[in-house]
Design a protein around this motif. Structure first.
Motif, short mmCIF file in Angstrom:
data_model
loop_
_atom_site.label_atom_id
_atom_site.label_comp_id
_atom_site.label_asym_id
_atom_site.label_seq_id
_atom_site.Cartn_x
_atom_site.Cartn_y
_atom_site.Cartn_z
N THR A 251 0.52 -1.19 0.25
CA THR A 251 0.23 0.08 0.21
C THR A 251 0.96 1.43 0.03
OG1 THR A 251 -2.22 -1.38 0.89
CG2 THR A 251 -1.53 0.76 1.58
N VAL A 252 0.53 2.28 -0.83
CA VAL A 252 1.06 3.05 -0.95
C VAL A 252 0.17 4.59 -0.65
CG1 VAL A 252 2.77 4.71 -2.60
CG2 VAL A 252 3.00 2.11 -2.99
N VAL A 253 0.62 5.74 -0.04
CA VAL A 253 0.08 6.23 0.90
C VAL A 253 0.18 7.89 0.67
CG1 VAL A 253 -1.53 5.27 1.94
CG2 VAL A 253 1.00 5.49 2.55
N CYS A 254 -0.70 8.96 0.49
CA CYS A 254 -0.31 10.44 0.24
C CYS A 254 -1.22 10.65 1.15
CB CYS A 254 -1.26 10.46 -1.05
SG CYS A 254 -0.90 10.09 -2.46
N PRO A 255 -0.42 12.49 1.75
CA PRO A 255 -1.08 13.34 2.86
C PRO A 255 -2.14 13.27 1.91
CG PRO A 255 0.64 13.43 2.47
CD PRO A 255 0.88 11.95 1.82
N VAL A 256 -3.39 14.35 2.27
CA VAL A 256 -3.27 15.32 1.93
C VAL A 256 -2.50 16.42 2.11
CG1 VAL A 256 -5.79 16.98 2.65
CG2 VAL A 256 -6.24 14.35 3.11
N ILE A 257 -2.69 17.15 0.51
CA ILE A 257 -1.82 17.75 0.53
C ILE A 257 -2.24 19.51 0.97
CG2 ILE A 257 -0.13 19.43 -1.04
CD1 ILE A 257 -0.19 16.47 -2.16
N ASP A 258 -1.98 19.99 2.09
CA ASP A 258 -2.90 21.62 2.32
C ASP A 258 -2.11 22.55 1.04
OD1 ASP A 258 -4.47 20.92 4.21
OD2 ASP A 258 -3.84 20.97 5.81
N ALA A 309 0.23 12.73 -6.96
CA ALA A 309 0.02 14.33 -7.25
C ALA A 309 1.89 14.12 -7.42
CB ALA A 309 0.25 15.20 -6.15
N GLY A 310 3.03 12.64 -6.64
CA GLY A 310 3.95 12.88 -6.62
C GLY A 310 4.94 13.68 -6.08
N GLY A 311 4.61 14.14 -5.50
CA GLY A 311 5.33 15.00 -4.54
C GLY A 311 5.46 14.93 -2.83
N ILE A 312 4.63 14.46 -2.21
CA ILE A 312 4.59 14.04 -1.24
C ILE A 312 3.71 12.44 -1.30
CG2 ILE A 312 3.95 14.46 0.94
CD1 ILE A 312 3.33 16.91 0.01
N PHE A 313 4.56 11.07 -0.61
CA PHE A 313 3.55 9.61 -0.76
C PHE A 313 4.57 9.44 0.13
CE2 PHE A 313 6.53 7.47 -3.38
CZ PHE A 313 6.74 8.00 -4.53
N ALA A 314 4.45 8.39 0.99
CA ALA A 314 4.83 7.16 1.84
C ALA A 314 5.07 5.80 1.16
CB ALA A 314 4.26 6.49 3.12
N GLY A 348 -0.24 -4.69 -8.33
CA GLY A 348 -0.10 -5.60 -7.69
C GLY A 348 -0.25 -4.82 -6.10
N GLY A 349 0.01 -3.53 -6.69
CA GLY A 349 -0.35 -2.70 -5.30
C GLY A 349 -1.54 -1.81 -5.00
N GLN A 350 -1.64 -0.80 -4.17
CA GLN A 350 -2.68 0.02 -4.17
C GLN A 350 -2.44 1.60 -3.43
OE1 GLN A 350 -6.02 -1.89 -1.83
NE2 GLN A 350 -4.41 -2.29 -0.28
N LEU A 351 -2.75 2.54 -3.84
CA LEU A 351 -2.87 3.32 -3.71
C LEU A 351 -4.09 4.48 -2.90
CD1 LEU A 351 -0.23 6.17 -4.40
CD2 LEU A 351 -1.65 6.00 -6.20
N PHE A 352 -3.40 5.15 -1.63
CA PHE A 352 -4.90 5.49 -0.85
C PHE A 352 -4.59 7.22 -0.50
CE2 PHE A 352 -5.57 1.20 0.15
CZ PHE A 352 -6.60 1.09 -0.66
#
Ligand code: UDP
Ligand code: MN
Length: 444
Positions: A251-258, A309-314, A348-352
């Motif tokens: 699982t790859v995750v992004c924050p909400v980007i303020d 978006a690309g800038g910020i993820f884990a 095989g992954g997922q993005l949230f």
């Protein structure tokens, strides 16, 4: 003759750039000052757009270290701007900073290294609990000619809002910056974070994609967290990201980007949206589908996102390596976010997007050479199209015959990677992850 043409083009684009900047400042001024009806209308359209996170990528934290004052700061610090009335729009220093860095450097300087931020999370996030044992994070921040204070605020906010035991390290990658204050002065000021912050400098301008790979190669934490160099992370930003990655390795995750406004540097909440793109491969934010917010978690439920978006993820560090990091033959930046998004979903992954993790990002105005940027973007998109779009590749190129003769390098390694990973088809992605794209075929 070629030189004359090049000079003419350069002069032309410089003049165009200056006029764009002046116009932009003018509209901004009108918007803030409440001008005539017509310009208000324009400005309100503009501000509506800005309320959505522009493209481009938390209970109380345990601050690990007391904030240190900004040693070389002589100006008064303004902790948090609520109004943009203070902005002197025609100040030559402001224009100069804007041209060089893409945002208001006078305010950036006055804000110093750390400032209080509004907690922009939904109230329900306050009730959420995360496991005591979480993986550790290596935060990778690449920068090229970044404004010193914005870069330092990025680092300081990470140190400030991240529990010590979760932060393995911050890896700063200087992608061949030219500005003097990013050399010895930066080394000197980073001394206070000795042990936590590592600074790597590339030997030539690599572009964001390869710079990130250089950073990731030096990381030792369980999870890689990528940030732009003009961000401010918010309360409890990291725990939701780490918990999600710990639960599902792929699982790859992004924050909400303020949004951090480039003119006022105000920190503004963004609505929860998902990442998407159109048939031109242009990234955009999309409304969250209603069924995504069903169930007890409602508005704070992780949102399935067709793209990042690309800038910020884990991402789990080992997983990042397994799925082929980035395409190292992509230049500068642009397109890599969609390539990685497709690769994650199709292999095989997922993005949230996680509504309870929030990170602010300065929506800079572009300061780069537009010809270089657009050349890199075309090349990168072509690589993506040829590797991932299957039969849709033909349609993409049919609509853009000019691209047929544009070189995009050798893609055999990436094609082999796709095969090795046993990835699904683009049609599967359209059917399962992003049917709304297929439905918009008319806009190709
Ligand atoms: N960057 C880099 N090398 C480059 C171009 C950009 O390291 O050749 C860094 C840049 O300093 C920033 C990040 O990559 O931290 C993303 O770039 P930018 O913020 O300009 O992109 P945007 O957020 O506008 O999409
Ligand atoms: Mn950015």
């Amino acid at each position: 003759m070629r030189n004359v043409i090049v000079q003419f083009l350069l002069c032309g684009s410089l003049t165009f750039g200056i006029w764009t900047l002046l116009l932009c400042v003018y509209f901004y001024h009108d918007h803030v000052g409440g001008g005539q009806a017509e310009s208000q209308e324009l400005a309100s359209i503009w501000s509506l757009e800005k309320k959505l996170q522009p493209p481009i990528t938390h209970g109380p934290g345990h601050p690990v270290q007391a904030e240190r004052p900004n040693e070389d700061e002589t100006k008064e610090r303004r902790p948090f701007l609520n109004s943009s009335k203070d902005v002197q729009f025609m100040d030559p220093e402001l224009l100069q900073g804007f041209t060089k860095y893409g945002f208001n450097t006078i305010i950036s300087e006055s804000l110093g290294r750390v400032r209080p931020l509004p907690d922009t999370r939904n109230e329900m996030c306050h009730q959420k609990h995360y496991p005591a044992q979480l993986p550790t994070a290596s935060v990778v921040i690449c920068f090229h000619n970044e404004e010193f204070n914005a870069l330092f605020r990025t680092v300081t906010s990470v140190v400030h809002f991240t529990p010590h035991q979760l932060l393995e390290e911050i890896i700063l990658v200087d992608d061949m910056s030219k500005f003097d204050d990013l050399k010895e002065k930066l080394d000197y000021h980073l001394e206070k974070f000795r042990g936590k912050v590592k600074l790597v400098r590339t030997e030539r301008r690599e572009g964001l994609i390869r710079a990130r790979m250089a950073g990731a190669a030096r990381a030792s934490g369980d999870v890689l967290v990528f940030l732009d160099s003009h961000c401010e992370v918010n309360r409890m930003w990291l725990q939701p990201l780490l918990a999600a990655v710990a639960q599902h390795r792929r699982t790859v995750v992004c924050p909400v980007i303020d949004v951090i406004d480039p003119m006022t540097l105000e920190y503004q909440p963004s609505p929860v949206v998902r990442g998407a793109f159109d048939w031109h491969l242009r990234f955009k934010w999309d409304n969250v589908l209603s069924y995504e917010t069903e169930g007890p978690e409602g508005p704070i439920r992780p949102v399935r996102s067709p793209a990042m978006a690309g800038g910020i993820f884990a991402i789990n560090r080992h997983y990042f390596n397994e799925i082929g990091q980035y395409d190292k033959d992509m230049d500068l930046w642009g397109g890599e976010n969609l390539e990685l998004s497709l690769r994650i979903w199709m292999c095989g992954g997922q993005l949230f997007v996680l509504p309870c993790s929030r990170v602010g990002h300065i929506v800079k105005h572009n300061t780069e050479n537009l010809t270089e940027v657009s050349r890199a973007l075309t090349r990168n998109n072509l690589r993506l199209v040829h590797v991932w779009l299957d039969e849709y590749k033909e349609q993409y190129l049919l609509k853009r015959p000019g691209l047929k003769s544009v070189p995009y390098g050798n893609i055999s390694e990436r094609v082999a990677l796709r095969k090795r990973l046993g990835c699904k088809s683009f049609q599967w992605y359209l059917d399962t992850v992003f049917p709304e794209l297929e439905a918009s075929k008319g806009n190709r």
